[in-house]
Design a protein around this motif. Structure first.
Motif, PDB file in Angstrom:
ATOM      1  N   ASN A 120       0.809  -1.258   0.108  1.00  0.00           N
ATOM      2  CA  ASN A 120       0.102   0.029   0.059  1.00  0.00           C
ATOM      3  C   ASN A 120       0.781   1.415   0.145  1.00  0.00           C
ATOM      4  OD1 ASN A 120      -2.496  -1.251  -0.043  1.00  0.00           O
ATOM      5  ND2 ASN A 120      -2.676  -1.181   2.165  1.00  0.00           N
ATOM      6  N   ARG A 121       2.160   1.132   0.530  1.00  0.00           N
ATOM      7  CA  ARG A 121       3.075   2.382   0.570  1.00  0.00           C
ATOM      8  C   ARG A 121       3.997   2.166  -0.677  1.00  0.00           C
ATOM      9  NH1 ARG A 121       1.398   1.330   5.679  1.00  0.00           N
ATOM     10  NH2 ARG A 121       1.343   3.141   7.091  1.00  0.00           N
ATOM     11  N   GLY A 122       3.673   1.382  -1.494  1.00  0.00           N
ATOM     12  CA  GLY A 122       4.521   1.659  -2.870  1.00  0.00           C
ATOM     13  C   GLY A 122       5.587   0.400  -3.374  1.00  0.00           C
ATOM     14  N   ALA A 123       5.313  -0.612  -2.385  1.00  0.00           N
ATOM     15  CA  ALA A 123       6.367  -1.614  -2.748  1.00  0.00           C
ATOM     16  C   ALA A 123       5.938  -2.302  -3.751  1.00  0.00           C
ATOM     17  CB  ALA A 123       6.561  -2.290  -1.264  1.00  0.00           C
ATOM     18  N   LYS A 124       6.667  -2.842  -4.546  1.00  0.00           N
ATOM     19  CA  LYS A 124       6.415  -3.981  -5.675  1.00  0.00           C
ATOM     20  C   LYS A 124       6.450  -5.239  -5.073  1.00  0.00           C
ATOM     21  CE  LYS A 124       8.266  -5.502 -10.068  1.00  0.00           C
ATOM     22  NZ  LYS A 124       9.659  -5.510 -10.732  1.00  0.00           N
ATOM     23  N   SER A 125       5.341  -5.979  -5.096  1.00  0.00           N
ATOM     24  CA  SER A 125       4.949  -7.301  -4.738  1.00  0.00           C
ATOM     25  C   SER A 125       5.919  -8.183  -5.481  1.00  0.00           C
ATOM     26  CB  SER A 125       3.629  -7.438  -5.083  1.00  0.00           C
ATOM     27  OG  SER A 125       3.551  -9.090  -4.494  1.00  0.00           O
ATOM     28  N   TYR A 126       6.603  -9.233  -4.972  1.00  0.00           N
ATOM     29  CA  TYR A 126       7.177 -10.428  -5.136  1.00  0.00           C
ATOM     30  C   TYR A 126       6.260 -11.675  -5.143  1.00  0.00           C
ATOM     31  CZ  TYR A 126      10.776 -14.034  -5.466  1.00  0.00           C
ATOM     32  OH  TYR A 126      11.448 -15.181  -5.722  1.00  0.00           O
ATOM     33  N   GLN A 127       5.498 -11.809  -3.943  1.00  0.00           N
ATOM     34  CA  GLN A 127       4.858 -12.980  -3.855  1.00  0.00           C
ATOM     35  C   GLN A 127       3.677 -12.503  -2.743  1.00  0.00           C
ATOM     36  OE1 GLN A 127       6.490 -16.560  -1.909  1.00  0.00           O
ATOM     37  NE2 GLN A 127       4.738 -15.926  -0.616  1.00  0.00           N
ATOM     38  N   GLU A 128       2.388 -12.764  -3.264  1.00  0.00           N
ATOM     39  CA  GLU A 128       1.343 -12.414  -2.568  1.00  0.00           C
ATOM     40  C   GLU A 128       1.287 -13.485  -1.279  1.00  0.00           C
ATOM     41  OE1 GLU A 128      -2.272 -12.157  -4.404  1.00  0.00           O
ATOM     42  OE2 GLU A 128      -1.734 -10.647  -6.047  1.00  0.00           O
ATOM     43  N   PRO A 129       0.638 -13.037  -0.234  1.00  0.00           N
ATOM     44  CA  PRO A 129       0.681 -13.828   0.951  1.00  0.00           C
ATOM     45  C   PRO A 129       0.204 -15.405   0.632  1.00  0.00           C
ATOM     46  CG  PRO A 129      -0.232 -11.883   1.582  1.00  0.00           C
ATOM     47  CD  PRO A 129      -0.224 -11.899   0.100  1.00  0.00           C
ATOM     48  N   ILE A 130       0.967 -16.322   1.002  1.00  0.00           N
ATOM     49  CA  ILE A 130       0.615 -17.763   0.636  1.00  0.00           C
ATOM     50  C   ILE A 130       0.773 -18.485   2.127  1.00  0.00           C
ATOM     51  CG2 ILE A 130       1.351 -19.989  -0.267  1.00  0.00           C
ATOM     52  CD1 ILE A 130       2.370 -18.248  -2.601  1.00  0.00           C
ATOM     53  N   THR A 131      -0.172 -19.577   2.333  1.00  0.00           N
ATOM     54  CA  THR A 131      -0.097 -20.158   3.760  1.00  0.00           C
ATOM     55  C   THR A 131       0.390 -21.523   3.294  1.00  0.00           C
ATOM     56  OG1 THR A 131      -1.969 -18.803   4.569  1.00  0.00           O
ATOM     57  CG2 THR A 131      -1.320 -21.217   5.683  1.00  0.00           C
ATOM     58  N   THR A 132       1.316 -21.991   3.790  1.00  0.00           N
ATOM     59  CA  THR A 132       1.712 -23.403   3.519  1.00  0.00           C
ATOM     60  C   THR A 132       1.693 -24.093   4.672  1.00  0.00           C
ATOM     61  OG1 THR A 132       3.874 -22.736   3.826  1.00  0.00           O
ATOM     62  CG2 THR A 132       3.231 -22.981   1.424  1.00  0.00           C
ATOM     63  N   SER A 133       1.431 -25.597   4.687  1.00  0.00           N
ATOM     64  CA  SER A 133       1.124 -26.285   5.804  1.00  0.00           C
ATOM     65  C   SER A 133       1.943 -27.758   5.691  1.00  0.00           C
ATOM     66  CB  SER A 133      -0.049 -26.209   6.411  1.00  0.00           C
ATOM     67  OG  SER A 133      -0.734 -27.042   5.280  1.00  0.00           O
ATOM     68  N   ASP A 134       2.222 -28.211   6.929  1.00  0.00           N
ATOM     69  CA  ASP A 134       2.471 -29.712   7.016  1.00  0.00           C
ATOM     70  C   ASP A 134       2.173 -30.100   8.494  1.00  0.00           C
ATOM     71  OD1 ASP A 134       4.654 -28.935   8.757  1.00  0.00           O
ATOM     72  OD2 ASP A 134       6.214 -29.185   6.988  1.00  0.00           O
ATOM     73  N   GLU A 135       2.605 -31.496   8.712  1.00  0.00           N
ATOM     74  CA  GLU A 135       2.074 -31.917   9.991  1.00  0.00           C
ATOM     75  C   GLU A 135       2.606 -31.228  11.134  1.00  0.00           C
ATOM     76  OE1 GLU A 135       4.098 -33.262   7.816  1.00  0.00           O
ATOM     77  OE2 GLU A 135       5.914 -34.110   9.072  1.00  0.00           O
ATOM     78  N   ASN A 136       3.543 -29.989  11.081  1.00  0.00           N
ATOM     79  CA  ASN A 136       4.067 -29.469  11.972  1.00  0.00           C
ATOM     80  C   ASN A 136       3.284 -28.148  12.189  1.00  0.00           C
ATOM     81  OD1 ASN A 136       6.298 -31.195  13.079  1.00  0.00           O
ATOM     82  ND2 ASN A 136       7.025 -30.701  10.769  1.00  0.00           N
ATOM     83  N   GLY A 137       2.516 -27.744  11.237  1.00  0.00           N
ATOM     84  CA  GLY A 137       1.626 -26.372  11.362  1.00  0.00           C
ATOM     85  C   GLY A 137       1.687 -25.742  10.116  1.00  0.00           C
ATOM     86  N   GLU A 138       1.572 -24.394  10.161  1.00  0.00           N
ATOM     87  CA  GLU A 138       1.336 -23.591   9.044  1.00  0.00           C
ATOM     88  C   GLU A 138       2.232 -22.424   9.071  1.00  0.00           C
ATOM     89  OE1 GLU A 138      -2.780 -22.795   8.488  1.00  0.00           O
ATOM     90  OE2 GLU A 138      -2.360 -20.815   9.488  1.00  0.00           O
ATOM     91  N   VAL A 139       2.718 -22.023   8.057  1.00  0.00           N
ATOM     92  CA  VAL A 139       3.642 -20.938   7.943  1.00  0.00           C
ATOM     93  C   VAL A 139       3.095 -19.790   6.894  1.00  0.00           C
ATOM     94  CG1 VAL A 139       5.816 -19.853   7.059  1.00  0.00           C
ATOM     95  CG2 VAL A 139       5.801 -21.806   8.364  1.00  0.00           C
ATOM     96  N   VAL A 140       3.051 -18.772   7.070  1.00  0.00           N
ATOM     97  CA  VAL A 140       2.481 -17.425   6.018  1.00  0.00           C
ATOM     98  C   VAL A 140       3.690 -16.787   5.656  1.00  0.00           C
ATOM     99  CG1 VAL A 140       0.854 -15.731   5.581  1.00  0.00           C
ATOM    100  CG2 VAL A 140       0.305 -17.257   7.474  1.00  0.00           C
ATOM    101  N   THR A 141       3.861 -16.853   4.280  1.00  0.00           N
ATOM    102  CA  THR A 141       4.882 -15.923   3.738  1.00  0.00           C
ATOM    103  C   THR A 141       4.525 -15.135   2.719  1.00  0.00           C
ATOM    104  OG1 THR A 141       5.307 -17.602   1.966  1.00  0.00           O
ATOM    105  CG2 THR A 141       6.871 -17.788   3.790  1.00  0.00           C
ATOM    106  N   ALA A 142       5.036 -13.823   2.439  1.00  0.00           N
ATOM    107  CA  ALA A 142       4.688 -13.043   1.413  1.00  0.00           C
ATOM    108  C   ALA A 142       6.104 -12.303   0.998  1.00  0.00           C
ATOM    109  CB  ALA A 142       3.549 -11.940   1.833  1.00  0.00           C
TER     110      ALA A 142
END
Ligand code: FE2
Length: 386
Positions: A120-142
């Protein structure tokens, strides 16, 4: 020195007045390199720098286009990634830049919010927020782009108990060289193009809510031959510090210009890693084959007691030992620091490492800039790039 921001104590942490809290950062999460041969690079960082095998992703874990080795030493995580086919953007990155830093990942409470606030402040996106998970839980990256093709990933791992990230397995190895006392990333420096430093300073202020807390112009950072300018950006809690350099006019070619020519654009120039015992760490690094810039001349060490003043009395290290290892010394009002710089760790004269031990000093070794850059110029002379 231009705009210097006052700092105030909040418990153990320094909060910089003027820094904004829309992007609270908990620390550096990992640094990812795109390299030509991750398996061999991992061996180098284990053997020479004492990193430990930590996690792995590749064909065996279901990854089809790349392989990544994760190495760890205390709080530092390095990820070394190579493409598995010729159509991969990872391969294109290596072709253009050589081995280098692609991702400076930041550990956050809320990756989606971090991405929204910065884009929103002008950064160019590289990756939109993605949630990945496995048996140990989940991680959100962007992720967002910073200078050149370099990326800041936001990593939210509060709901994850696994080794590194989903998709990675624990990496067990029979080859485990001992660590050498590297503890955390103190700062990471970016080189940007001619006249672009202030653009990126403003970007870190506007997009990331950082503040510029130290500035050095070409009158302060120069030798007989070359010059550069640098501004240090810090986030609100002071845990993340990104100095930004740009070349300046001199009689000969600035080291920043050499970097930009060989990296073919802006990128990460050096990673400064902290140790509590620089003498032991540097002895180990030298024994394991790491090459450092040559020692400053005798006159530099003769001037140290005068330069350190009162801090000389509290300095625990033997000046002769520091000199024998080519370690440099600087001081500010709050204490002193010890530092040394490796030669570039790739074939292109691009990324290098700094080893730093802070004994109260909060600076970046400004008193060493001249000696350091003269030493770099001696290397440039050998390469024919001065
Ligand atoms: Fe540095």
């Amino acid at each position: 020195m231009s705009k210097e921001v006052k700092s105030v104590e909040y418990g153990l942490e320094k909060i910089f007045e003027g820094a904004q809290d829309f992007l609270p950062l908990l620390g550096t999460d990992y640094v990812e390199f795109y390299v030509g041969n991750a398996k061999q690079a991992a061996h180098f960082y284990k053997t020479a720098f004492g990193f430990q095998s930590h996690a792995y992703a590749g064909l065996e874990t279901g990854m089809t286009d790349r392989v990544s080795y994760v190495l760890k030493q205390d709080k530092i995580r390095l990820v070394l990634t190579t493409a598995l086919n010729s159509s991969s953007p990872i391969g294109e990155h290596v072709k253009k830049h050589g081995d280098g830093v692609k991702v400076i990942a930041l550990w956050v409470e809320d990756a989606k919010k971090s991405w929204e606030e910065t884009t929103n402040r002008g950064a160019k996106s590289y990756q939109e927020p993605i949630t990945t998970s496995d048996e140990n839980g989940e991680v959100v990256t962007a992720g967002i782009y910073t200078y050149g093709e370099t990326v800041h990933m936001f990593v939210e791992r509060k709901n994850y108990k696994g080794q590194f990230l989903p998709g990675y397995e624990k990496w067990e190895s029979d080859y485990n060289p001992t660590p050498i006392g590297l503890k955390y990333i103190d700062h990471m420096v970016g080189n940007v193009g001619w006249g672009e430093m202030n653009t990126w300073v403003k970007w870190y202020e506007d997009v990331m809510g950082f503040v510029n807390f130290l500035s050095f112009d070409d009158k302060q950072i120069h030798t007989e031959y070359s010059a550069l300018m640098s501004k240090v950006m810090s986030n609100g809690n002071g845990r993340i510090k990104f100095p930004i350099n740009e070349p300046a006019e001199g009689k000969k070619r600035s080291q920043i210009e050499e970097y930009l020519d060989f990296y073919e654009g802006p990128g990460a120039q050096h990673i400064a890693v902290a140790t509590d015992d620089i003498i032991e760490t540097v002895k180990q690094l030298r024994a394991r084959g790491i090459e450092f810039l040559s020692a400053p001349p005798q006159a530099y060490y003769d001037e140290i007691p005068g330069r350190l003043g009162v801090h000389m009395d509290i300095m625990k290290e033997d000046l002769k030992v520091l000199q024998s290892l080519a370690i440099m010394i600087d001081a500010d009002e709050e204490g002193y620091l010890l530092q040394i710089f490796t030669k570039p760790v790739e074939d292109r004269p691009t990324l290098f490492f700094e080893i730093i031990q802070r004994m109260g000093a909060k600076g970046f070794g400004a008193g060493n800039f001249k000696a350091l850059f003269e030493s770099i110029e001696r290397e440039q002379e050998k390469r024919g790039t001065l």
